[in-house]
Design an enzyme around this catalytic site. Sequence first.
Site, short mmCIF file in Angstrom:
data_model
loop_
_atom_site.label_atom_id
_atom_site.label_comp_id
_atom_site.label_asym_id
_atom_site.label_seq_id
_atom_site.Cartn_x
_atom_site.Cartn_y
_atom_site.Cartn_z
CE LYS A 189 45.60 42.82 37.14
NZ LYS A 189 47.00 43.18 36.95
NE ARG B 215 54.68 40.74 36.94
CZ ARG B 215 53.60 41.40 37.35
NH1 ARG B 215 53.14 41.23 38.58
NH2 ARG B 215 52.99 42.25 36.55
CE1 TYR C 58 30.54 24.27 62.16
CE2 TYR C 58 30.71 26.33 60.95
CZ TYR C 58 30.29 25.01 61.03
OH TYR C 58 29.62 24.46 59.98
CG MET D 98 31.49 27.33 53.06
SD MET D 98 31.17 25.65 52.49
CE MET D 98 32.30 24.71 53.48
C1 PLP Z 1 47.27 44.59 37.06
C2 PLP Z 1 48.14 45.32 36.15
C3 PLP Z 1 48.06 46.71 36.01
C4 PLP Z 1 47.15 47.57 36.84
O1 PLP Z 1 47.73 47.82 38.09
P1 PLP Z 1 47.05 48.84 39.12
O2 PLP Z 1 48.03 48.94 40.21
O3 PLP Z 1 45.77 48.20 39.56
O4 PLP Z 1 46.83 50.10 38.37
C5 PLP Z 1 48.85 47.32 35.06
N1 PLP Z 1 49.71 46.60 34.30
C6 PLP Z 1 49.84 45.26 34.43
C7 PLP Z 1 50.81 44.55 33.57
C8 PLP Z 1 49.08 44.57 35.35
O5 PLP Z 1 49.21 43.26 35.48
#
Ligand code: PLP
Length: 327
Positions: free
Chosen positions: A33, A118, A236, A282
Amino acid sequence: MSFITLDTKAYRYNLSCIAAKAGGYDKLICVFKDNAYGHGANLLAPITRACGVNFVAVKNESEAYQLEEHFDNILILSHRPTGEENPKFIYALNEPSTLTQFKKNTRIHLKIDTNMHRNGVNLENLEKLLKELGCLNLEGAFTHFMAADELDASYFAQKRNFQKAKETIRNATRKTLLFHSFNSSALFRGQMPQDELCRVGLVQFGYGDGSLKKVLKLYAQKLSSRELKKGQGIGYGGTYVADRSLKVATYDLGYADGLFRYNGKGQLKLANGKELLGKMSMDSFSCEDSGEEICVFNDANLWAEFFHTINYEILVKLHPSIKRILI
Ligand SMILES: *Cc1c(COP(=O)(O)O)cnc(C)c1O
């Protein structure tokens, strides 16, 4: 132009350590992700696949489409049903009440809320939900630990809850399903159940366990240099004032590239030990002249500590437009 190098040897080495712990490459769901935690999903995907991993997890459909040519199994973690789900992808069912909004025959992994509160279905409502799945194609179920990095009482309670959920699901369906609960820290601290896959994010990139190798290095290139006389300020507000004459240079990376903005206070060090001088701009920062290019960091932990955050956040913010190079 600033750039990122990705050490492919280190990445393969990490995957081999992870696979050894998990019981094989086919036990891994590599979490890709957010551009593979800021590293570069498109560049790493072919390497991951060549190592024997054929399952990844991403945030949304647009990330899934980017990786579809590489993997047969792509789990989308944060999807809101539209009725137009792609039959190739696997979707997490996060909210039981949205069940009927998925397209028929969609591949589903059921999220079980084992106590993180969650997403997902809780144990009390699981049996009922399993009866209502109708024409969705249930392929697996998973949960996420709220404190796998500490292995505290909540971790063991969640483990027990997931075990119960697995039994309920196995009793209710005749299909062989895939189960997964472990993330990076659970894998390196706990004992992985034999009948599960694990979802590994951060450890792929060399963080979270001392035995692993960092994959990413961030570099900036010099835009200009000048002699600063004693008493002259830089940037700055002129917050840094030279206490001696000094050759300084400006490098082409700033907070627009996804770095946290250094405000000129405290000692923030680059990989070569030189400090940032004055407020970050920036698109640039200044420091003692260190040659044509400078490694900003090869360990995000140093920046995470300075900015009182976690290494994940430092990495994931690195802007996708920074050029990535496989080495
Ligand atoms: C991001 C995520 C992971 C991975 O977590 P890590 O701590 O980076 O291994 C696993 N499961 C879900 C549902 C996640 O959102």
